[in-house]
Design an enzyme around this catalytic site. Sequence first.
Site, PDB file in Angstrom:
ATOM      1  CG  HIS B 120      43.803   1.144  65.108  1.00  0.00           C
ATOM      2  ND1 HIS B 120      42.881   1.900  64.435  1.00  0.00           N
ATOM      3  CD2 HIS B 120      44.100   1.833  66.227  1.00  0.00           C
ATOM      4  CE1 HIS B 120      42.633   3.012  65.125  1.00  0.00           C
ATOM      5  NE2 HIS B 120      43.355   2.987  66.215  1.00  0.00           N
ATOM      6  CG  ASP B 197      48.367   0.524  60.754  1.00  0.00           C
ATOM      7  OD1 ASP B 197      49.068   1.548  60.935  1.00  0.00           O
ATOM      8  OD2 ASP B 197      47.317   0.302  61.382  1.00  0.00           O
ATOM      9  CE  LYS B 223      48.347   6.336  66.388  1.00  0.00           C
ATOM     10  NZ  LYS B 223      47.424   6.718  67.468  1.00  0.00           N
ATOM     11  CB  CYS B 359      40.746   1.987  67.926  1.00  0.00           C
ATOM     12  SG  CYS B 359      40.143   3.580  68.434  1.00  0.00           S
TER      13      CYS B 359
END
Lengths: 136, 401
Positions: B120, B197, B223, B359
């Site tokens: 991302h 991540d 999220k 993204c």
Amino acid sequence: MSLPDAAREALDVFEQAAGWEQRARLLMQWGERLPPLDATQQCEANRVHGCESQVWLVAEQTDGRWHFKAASDARLLRGLLALLLVRADGLTGSQLQQLDLPAWFTALGLGRQLSPSRSNGLNAVLRRMAQLTDGA
Amino acid sequence: MFQPSPWRADFPAIAALQRQHQTYLDSAATTQKPQHLLDALSHYYTQGAANVHRAQHLPGALATQAFEASREKVAAWLNAADAQQIVFTHGATSALNLLAYGLEWRLEAGDEIAVSALEHHANLLPWQQLAQRRGLRLVILPLDANGHIDLEAALQLIGPRTRVLAVSQLSNVLGTWQPLQPLLDHARAQGALSVVDGAQGVVHGRHDVQQLGCDFYVFSSHKLYGPDGLGVLYGRREALGLLRHWQFGGEMVQLAGYQQSSFRAAPLGFEAGTPPIASVIGLGASLDYLASLDATSVVEHEAALHRHLLRGLNDREGVRILGVPQLALASFVVEGVHNADLAHLLTEQGIAVRAGHHCAMPLVNSLGLDGAIRVSLALYNDSHDLERFFSALDQALELLR
């Protein structure tokens, strides 16, 4: 508001469109009426950035009136471009400045295509058009 | 056969969206929130807001207590050894930027940073810009055809010059788990720091940061059914000690003078200014809610929905799924159909999916595409949501073809 003939025609058919499906069909039909843009004009300099699809916009001024050409690889956006051009083409700089394009798309029942979260590019096209014709 | 979600009613927004004829299938972008979280936010604001770690007064003490209790809950959620290893930031992006700036002093020209080809932008651009600032080499770990980091190639590319390895746990475009364990083990053996991540991964199942053995793990609250404006950075104790301070201001300072100051250690030293207090408290409530669910049922529910999603996409002619998604989401394109047109017509029918590059522009471009449609699932989705999506997809394709 005095409308160019093609714009009047667009308004008539879109006003009568019942539901999203018919509007989508009409958009695609109008997209097919968009005159093609030369391959040489589909260049980086004419690209409108800020769209998920590729869009090109060309503006030329003759005898004080603005003429536009546009293209996109997305069909529905081509329809939106066609509807934009029938309204804006042939206007003078000051007429363009006074033209309320969001109101035009709202009248066509397509106002939602201009909501800020939409990345379809119509907003970017309008900004680009204003930029190209600014101060003329 | 109808597959209901036993947790759907816990999320009031789902019913509200349904009344607006919206089917929400964009949870990989952000999730709807459980009532439990809404109650916690409302409680905090109606019972008395206060700043944390500053005031001796009662509201301040209560806010600080609730704030620090959330830190404990996050630590427990990740199985961090100590709550002091949890830093609150303003988002996952902010946490990754913190790392890129905090580690900058350790890197010199010629050093390497390794990231994967599917990152991302949030886990690519901070490292790319750091590489440009310091004259480093940014090494891109390639993918295999299924959408996993090509392990063989990666183990070759991560070498003694690699100082940082930064990789996603679960791809936000391909829905693939990445082979973290061998990558992290190898990075450690090479003396590189590792950054995971976990923005997508943390939402599915429980992950034990000690077992993973990563130096840093990053995720975003919104999220994970929590409030927005809040990110979490976990760091191994020694790794946190390597970070230089990067944002300066209130409460991160130990002693401040006009010319010189000294700063606190993590976590407070990296939480300059007033933190997103309500969001931190809210995330704690979301974690309480999630912890109360039967984890196995959640995993099975999501897996069954995901199978349904893949089956439905595969059944349709001309649909090309990106990679081989394992859970949570699927991105796809349709032959001969522009994804912007498809997105337009799905939107017209009240289907909330994401269209575009997600993204992850370099990844999408490397697949020879300029965009794709992504359908992503959460525990509140049910099979009716997918049926509505499929029927909208069929309608759209019928119009477009």
